[in-house]
Design a protein around this motif. Structure first.
Motif, mmCIF file in Angstrom:
data_model
loop_
_atom_site.group_PDB
_atom_site.id
_atom_site.type_symbol
_atom_site.label_atom_id
_atom_site.label_comp_id
_atom_site.label_asym_id
_atom_site.label_seq_id
_atom_site.Cartn_x
_atom_site.Cartn_y
_atom_site.Cartn_z
ATOM 1 N N ASN A 295 0.690 -1.103 -0.103
ATOM 2 C CA ASN A 295 0.175 0.013 -0.090
ATOM 3 C C ASN A 295 0.815 1.451 0.081
ATOM 4 O O ASN A 295 1.674 1.274 0.861
ATOM 5 N N ASP A 297 0.767 5.589 -0.145
ATOM 6 C CA ASP A 297 -0.274 6.645 -0.233
ATOM 7 C C ASP A 297 0.669 8.088 -0.367
ATOM 8 O O ASP A 297 0.068 9.236 -0.311
ATOM 9 N N TYR A 325 -8.532 3.436 -0.206
ATOM 10 C CA TYR A 325 -8.631 4.396 0.920
ATOM 11 C C TYR A 325 -7.564 4.051 1.963
ATOM 12 O O TYR A 325 -8.077 2.574 2.289
ATOM 13 N N MET A 326 -6.689 4.361 2.552
ATOM 14 C CA MET A 326 -5.780 4.072 3.394
ATOM 15 C C MET A 326 -6.234 4.512 5.052
ATOM 16 O O MET A 326 -7.287 5.036 5.094
ATOM 17 N N LYS A 327 -4.979 4.346 5.780
ATOM 18 C CA LYS A 327 -5.233 4.802 7.156
ATOM 19 C C LYS A 327 -5.507 6.365 7.152
ATOM 20 O O LYS A 327 -5.072 7.134 6.305
ATOM 21 N N LYS A 328 -6.612 6.788 8.123
ATOM 22 C CA LYS A 328 -6.759 8.083 8.104
ATOM 23 C C LYS A 328 -7.507 8.667 7.081
ATOM 24 O O LYS A 328 -7.420 9.896 6.629
ATOM 25 N N ASN A 329 -7.885 7.720 6.178
ATOM 26 C CA ASN A 329 -8.929 7.937 4.964
ATOM 27 C C ASN A 329 -7.976 8.691 3.938
ATOM 28 O O ASN A 329 -8.499 9.295 3.188
ATOM 29 N N ARG A 330 -6.659 8.151 3.909
ATOM 30 C CA ARG A 330 -6.258 8.846 2.932
ATOM 31 C C ARG A 330 -6.266 8.107 1.589
ATOM 32 O O ARG A 330 -6.065 6.798 1.494
ATOM 33 N N PRO A 331 -6.172 8.643 0.232
ATOM 34 C CA PRO A 331 -6.309 7.955 -0.780
ATOM 35 C C PRO A 331 -5.082 7.371 -1.130
ATOM 36 O O PRO A 331 -3.785 8.322 -0.882
#
Length: 449
Positions: A295, A297, A325-331
């Motif tokens: 992943n 980001d 979408y990854m941790k803290k809602n980061r694309p």
């Protein structure tokens, strides 16, 4: 070629059972005899024969000594105990100097030897360095277990029975046979053990004997306790497993190339047999297919595009990105790389160098693919590279993108028009009939008018 050995220890394991099984498997008897004759010890002879166990014809390896011992004396081993003892090799219980003088008179003086004495004997033998190292490792494992069992410093551990001639012969013989068979991978899922008590030079001790429990704990042996009253695993047998085991899981599918069976000497409620098998893992393919994923980001599109080019150039079979979408809602992007096993190291290095990831997941995969060949075929537009895939019902032709694009530019044609001309002419060159094409098209989406 290196082989994988599977030990089936349903009747336990010990030194001479292992030697016999390896000889039955195909270890060279003349090589073994020459090796044992080179040992700087006397007072023994070896007898290799065929015996019947449970009606089966199996190999027997016997070290015949000039003096008496109690290795197979059931009355001595289980005096006043109603236990059946089933080992073929003596106990490896260490002693402090001078502890067993009376016992030695009864058995006509087995030598006390320290580990350094035994190492010196092994190093003088005319055997390979690999066999020497393995034999020394087996003895070292036993020495470590005896140190813990008897609570004495390692330099004070002297071997009485395991340091005797028959034990040196058994352990060196195991090492020589394994080396002769070129075995480096050994799978031992579990080792069966009995229960009760057994007599040794120290007195009556519980089964599994302390040295075996220490070896099993230290080296992660999987013990399977049975209702058999008697010792199935000797310290020598446990040390052999600990020294050679490389895994405890059999492949989901494997082929048996060859089988060997070795006989034990004592009487059990089960046949005293050790079966060994040379196996081939049928789940392995040529190196294996793996997926590398990570992943990401905080990489730009330019970087990811460059990474893809480098990965393909380094041998990746496929590379693609998936928006996530990854941790803290980061694309971000999920990078997936499909590759062969031998390309993993280089591809992972590229990913670490070119991206900001700090971790890569590696997953082994199973795959099914059509048999295919890449050909260059002359068409009316020019030479084109195509992929020819084979099915049971016939062949399919897939023109390669780069060739189609090159011919499109050369003839100022639409990609779709050039693709169909190349495909049709290549099918004719490969002898694919119209009837075959109709059958193949049944599995494809219909063309719209």
């Amino acid at each position: 070629m290196s082989q994988t050995l599977y030990l089936e220890c349903y009747s336990g394991i010990s030194g001479d059972m292992t030697v016999a099984a390896l000889l039955d498997l195909g270890a060279d008897q003349s090589v073994l005899e020459t090796a044992l004759k080179s040992l700087p010890v006397t007072g023994f002879d070896i007898v290799i024969s065929r015996v019947k166990k449970a009606g089966l014809d199996v190999c027997d390896f016997h070290v015949k000594l000039d003096c008496d011992n109690h290795d197979h004396d059931m009355a001595y081993l289980h005096e006043n105990h109603h236990h059946h003892h089933g080992d073929e090799h003596g106990h490896s219980h260490a002693s402090e100097p001078g502890e067993h003088e009376h016992q030695e008179k009864k058995t006509h003086s087995h030598d006390h030897r320290g580990l350094l004495d035994i190492v010196a004997i092994i190093n003088q033998a005319a055997i390979t360095d690999h066999a020497k190292a393995l034999a020394i490792r087996i003895f070292s494992i036993i020495a470590d277990a005896e140190t813990k069992a008897h609570g004495v410093p390692s330099e004070q551990v002297h071997f009485h029975e395991v340091g005797a001639v028959d034990s040196i012969v058994d352990i060196v013989a195991v090492a020589v046979c394994l080396d002769n068979l070129d075995i480096h991978e050994v799978i031992v899922p579990e080792v069966y053990e009995g229960r009760g008590f057994v007599r040794c030079q120290h007195g009556i001790i519980p089964i599994p004997v302390p040295a075996v429990t220490h070896i099993a704990a230290r080296h992660g042996l999987n013990l399977h306790l049975t209702s058999t009253e008697g010792e199935l695993i000797t310290p020598t047998g446990a040390a052999i497993v600990a020294a050679i085991k490389t895994g405890d899981q059999l492949p989901k599918q494997f082929a048996i190339e060859k089988t060997g069976m070795g006989a034990g000497k004592r009487t059990y409620d089960r046949p005293s047999l050790l079966r060994v098998m040379l196996i081939t893992d049928k789940t392995k393919n040529s190196g294996g297919i793996f997926k590398l994923e990570s992943n990401i980001d905080d990489c730009s599109g330019e970087i990811l595009g460059f990474v893809m080019e480098r990965l393909f150039a380094a041998g990746a079979r496929d590379v693609h990105y998936t928006p996530v979408y990854m941790k803290k809602n980061r694309p971000g992007y999920l990078l997936n790389v499909i590759c062969k096993k031998d390309a993993i190291a280089e591809l992972e290095q590229i990913i670490f160098e070119e991206t900001t990831t700090i971790g890569i997941r590696r997953i082994q995969m199973e795959s099914t693919g059509l048999r295919r060949t890449v050909k260059r075929i002359l068409t009316s537009l020019g030479e084109a590279q195509v992929k020819v895939c084979e099915l049971e019902s016939g062949k399919r032709i897939y023109p390669e993108y780069a060739s189609v694009a090159e011919l499109c530019q050369k003839h100022q044609m639409a990609y779709q028009d050039a693709y169909h001309i190349i495909k049709k002419e290549c099918e004719a060159a490969e002898g694919i009939s119209q009837r075959t094409l109709v059958e193949l098209n049944r599995f494809e989406l219909p063309l719209t008018s």
